[in-house]
Design an enzyme around this catalytic site. Structure first.
Site, mmCIF file in Angstrom:
data_model
loop_
_atom_site.group_PDB
_atom_site.id
_atom_site.type_symbol
_atom_site.label_atom_id
_atom_site.label_comp_id
_atom_site.label_asym_id
_atom_site.label_seq_id
_atom_site.Cartn_x
_atom_site.Cartn_y
_atom_site.Cartn_z
ATOM 1 N N HIS A 23 -24.143 -24.578 39.957
ATOM 2 C CA HIS A 23 -25.297 -24.838 39.076
ATOM 3 C C HIS A 23 -26.589 -24.743 39.888
ATOM 4 O O HIS A 23 -27.401 -25.667 39.911
ATOM 5 C CB HIS A 23 -25.213 -26.197 38.387
ATOM 6 C CG HIS A 23 -24.201 -26.258 37.285
ATOM 7 N ND1 HIS A 23 -23.652 -27.433 36.849
ATOM 8 C CD2 HIS A 23 -23.634 -25.285 36.526
ATOM 9 C CE1 HIS A 23 -22.798 -27.198 35.876
ATOM 10 N NE2 HIS A 23 -22.771 -25.901 35.662
ATOM 11 N N HIS A 79 -16.309 -20.217 26.539
ATOM 12 C CA HIS A 79 -17.607 -20.776 26.942
ATOM 13 C C HIS A 79 -18.419 -19.648 27.559
ATOM 14 O O HIS A 79 -17.901 -18.864 28.347
ATOM 15 C CB HIS A 79 -17.347 -21.899 27.940
ATOM 16 C CG HIS A 79 -18.543 -22.556 28.539
ATOM 17 N ND1 HIS A 79 -19.785 -22.585 27.944
ATOM 18 C CD2 HIS A 79 -18.682 -23.238 29.714
ATOM 19 C CE1 HIS A 79 -20.624 -23.260 28.718
ATOM 20 N NE2 HIS A 79 -19.981 -23.650 29.805
ATOM 21 N N GLU A 81 -21.068 -19.732 29.617
ATOM 22 C CA GLU A 81 -21.742 -19.910 30.899
ATOM 23 C C GLU A 81 -21.271 -18.850 31.895
ATOM 24 O O GLU A 81 -20.118 -18.418 31.870
ATOM 25 C CB GLU A 81 -21.479 -21.314 31.432
ATOM 26 C CG GLU A 81 -22.414 -21.743 32.540
ATOM 27 C CD GLU A 81 -22.286 -23.219 32.872
ATOM 28 O OE1 GLU A 81 -23.077 -23.691 33.711
ATOM 29 O OE2 GLU A 81 -21.398 -23.899 32.313
ATOM 30 N N ASP A 83 -20.282 -18.563 34.844
ATOM 31 C CA ASP A 83 -19.087 -18.681 35.681
ATOM 32 C C ASP A 83 -17.805 -18.397 34.907
ATOM 33 O O ASP A 83 -16.738 -18.227 35.502
ATOM 34 C CB ASP A 83 -19.012 -20.060 36.338
ATOM 35 C CG ASP A 83 -19.122 -21.200 35.344
ATOM 36 O OD1 ASP A 83 -20.037 -21.154 34.502
ATOM 37 O OD2 ASP A 83 -18.320 -22.142 35.415
ATOM 38 N N HIS A 145 -19.311 -28.669 27.980
ATOM 39 C CA HIS A 145 -20.575 -29.370 28.108
ATOM 40 C C HIS A 145 -21.746 -28.538 27.607
ATOM 41 O O HIS A 145 -22.911 -28.857 27.874
ATOM 42 C CB HIS A 145 -20.811 -29.799 29.559
ATOM 43 C CG HIS A 145 -20.937 -28.643 30.522
ATOM 44 N ND1 HIS A 145 -22.059 -28.475 31.296
ATOM 45 C CD2 HIS A 145 -20.140 -27.611 30.808
ATOM 46 C CE1 HIS A 145 -21.922 -27.397 32.051
ATOM 47 N NE2 HIS A 145 -20.765 -26.873 31.769
ATOM 48 N N ASP A 164 -13.961 -26.231 30.374
ATOM 49 C CA ASP A 164 -14.480 -27.096 31.432
ATOM 50 C C ASP A 164 -13.865 -28.490 31.415
ATOM 51 O O ASP A 164 -13.813 -29.157 32.455
ATOM 52 C CB ASP A 164 -16.003 -27.207 31.321
ATOM 53 C CG ASP A 164 -16.715 -26.016 31.955
ATOM 54 O OD1 ASP A 164 -16.197 -25.482 32.943
ATOM 55 O OD2 ASP A 164 -17.786 -25.628 31.455
ATOM 56 N N TYR A 192 -16.372 -34.523 39.024
ATOM 57 C CA TYR A 192 -16.684 -33.532 37.990
ATOM 58 C C TYR A 192 -17.111 -34.233 36.703
ATOM 59 O O TYR A 192 -18.117 -33.881 36.080
ATOM 60 C CB TYR A 192 -15.448 -32.670 37.767
ATOM 61 C CG TYR A 192 -15.644 -31.434 36.925
ATOM 62 C CD1 TYR A 192 -15.947 -30.213 37.511
ATOM 63 C CD2 TYR A 192 -15.493 -31.467 35.542
ATOM 64 C CE1 TYR A 192 -16.107 -29.067 36.744
ATOM 65 C CE2 TYR A 192 -15.652 -30.342 34.770
ATOM 66 C CZ TYR A 192 -15.953 -29.140 35.374
ATOM 67 O OH TYR A 192 -16.103 -28.017 34.602
ATOM 68 N N HIS A 225 -11.620 -24.479 35.759
ATOM 69 C CA HIS A 225 -11.845 -24.674 37.193
ATOM 70 C C HIS A 225 -10.752 -25.572 37.743
ATOM 71 O O HIS A 225 -10.344 -26.544 37.109
ATOM 72 C CB HIS A 225 -13.203 -25.335 37.472
ATOM 73 C CG HIS A 225 -14.385 -24.567 36.992
ATOM 74 N ND1 HIS A 225 -14.765 -23.362 37.524
ATOM 75 C CD2 HIS A 225 -15.291 -24.843 36.015
ATOM 76 C CE1 HIS A 225 -15.851 -22.922 36.903
ATOM 77 N NE2 HIS A 225 -16.185 -23.804 35.984
#
Length: 397
Positions: A23, A79, A81, A83, A145, A164, A192, A225
């Site tokens: 991030h 998701h 994002e 990553d 998130h 996530d 996390y 992850h």
């Protein structure tokens, strides 16, 4: 190379051994991370998520070793994002018409990031996709998130691809939860949660209750992850329910930042009485100028009380203290007590500034701040000892 999870599912992601910041510079990853992508081969073939953009080219090349890309019928993007979606650009150059199943919010985020009008198929909670003998069921997980987040459940094998949720930034050649160091695993799991999911704790609780109400068996949880939860996978769900409910242990954390060691001396005096007043309490004494901020926030998450101190500088507080207070406010910790202290040479505003910031962050500030002009003498240190004792008394009421 891919890692075979069972006869129909392979892990085809990337292990990032070198990752130390995530991030941007906001999250420390002392043990690296992984970007988990999963290939499901049934009568139809689905790819769940991709990898972070720097690994995109290698991801596509490795995927080609596992399957003819033209045989991928569906891409599931849990998701948007970067990553998770970073491998899409290179992948879609190879199979541009392959439908991408994702939420309506994910379509917005993917278009906003990549400026591509791919073949999006919007899904919502309860929508299904048949792969032949297996069916995927989509479950929206808004704000866990991001607004676009969702989970995907596969029947027959009873696998929850949880995105996530239930993940860790943890690089390991051992892919399952029961094969890695348990101390490391749960240290990374709580870190996390504390640093990423805490603001959404009520939503976490609600989503878990929703999943439980569906009555679906879960034999494996595959997050985006870290390691896969194979042995007793619901143990991490139980932990999330515990962490989501205004979590706190019998711990007090003293956070301080100091210029000439005077504030440190005050911190030590405060802690001395705390241990005497409550021998069972876990006490953490942390120098904010020397400690990773995400590790600090994990200790704040675990604490029932936080006492925070800073020297006064330019009518304000030191920069690491100010930055951490901003992060604490954003994480919306619940059910925690707070107090402030600090040393000064001229104006002495730091305790009041910290008190106000803690109150704004939702902490219960129970006593007036403790401050010392110049270097604390024995009388001033005795005040700090009394201050620590009073804080423990408040917590015990």
């Amino acid at each position: 190379m891919g890692f075979k999870i069972n006869e129909h599912v392979k892990w085809v992601g990337n292990i990032d051994w070198d990752l130390r910041k995530f991030h941007g510079e906001e999250y420390s990853a002392h043990r690296g991370s992984s970007y988990n992508s999963y290939l499901i081969e049934d009568e139809k073939t689905a790819l769940i998520d991709t990898v972070w953009a720097p690994f995109s080219e290698a991801f596509v090349q490795n995927l080609k070793k596992e399957i003819d890309l033209r045989k991928i019928d569906y891409i599931i993007l849990n998701h948007g994002e970067i990553d998770h979606s970073g491998g899409l650009v290179d992948l879609m150059k190879e199979i541009p018409d392959t439908p991408i199943y994702c939420t309506a919010n994910a379509v917005k985020s993917l278009k906003g990031q990549f400026h591509q009008d791919w073949n999006f198929v919007q899904v919502k909670t309860g929508d299904t996709l048949s792969l032949g003998t297996r069916t995927l069921t989509f479950v929206e997980a808004r704000m866990l998130h991001w607004p676009d987040s969702m989970m995907t459940y596969m029947d027959q094998d009873n696998i929850l691809f949880s995105n996530d949720a239930f993940g860790q930034h943890y690089a390991s050649s051992e892919m399952y939860n029961d094969t890695v160091d348990q101390g490391e695993l749960f240290q990374e799991a709580i870190k996390y949660y504390a640093n990423i999911l805490t603001p959404f704790s009520k939503l976490v609780e609600n989503k878990i209750n929703e999943l439980l109400a569906m009555g679906i068996p879960v034999d494996m949880i595959c997050p985006s992850h870290g390691v896969i939860w194979k042995e007793n996978p619901l143990q991490i769900v139980e932990k999330y329910m515990e962490w989501a409910r205004d979590y706190r242990e019998n711990q007090i954390t003293i956070l301080y930042e100091t210029m000439w060691e005077n504030t440190r001396k005050m911190a030590e005096a405060i802690g001395e009485r705390m241990l005497a007043a409550d021998p069972g309490v876990k006490l953490k004494l942390i120098n904010l100028g020397k400690t990773d901020k995400n590790d600090v926030l994990t200790q704040v998450f675990k604490s029932k009380g936080v006492v925070m101190g800073s020297s006064t500088i330019n009518n304000g507080i030191l920069s690491n203290t100010a930055g951490l207070l901003e992060m604490i406010k954003g994480l919306k910790f619940k059910g925690k007590a707070g107090a402030a202290f600090g040393s000064y040479g001229w104006s002495g505003e730091s305790p009041k500034i910290i008190e106000k910031a803690l109150e704004d962050a939702g902490f219960d500030v129970m006593q007036e701040g403790y401050r010392v002009l110049w270097t604390p003498d024995q009388a001033a240190l005795e005040e700090g000892i009394a201050f620590g004792g009073e804080f423990v008394k408040h917590l015990q009421r």
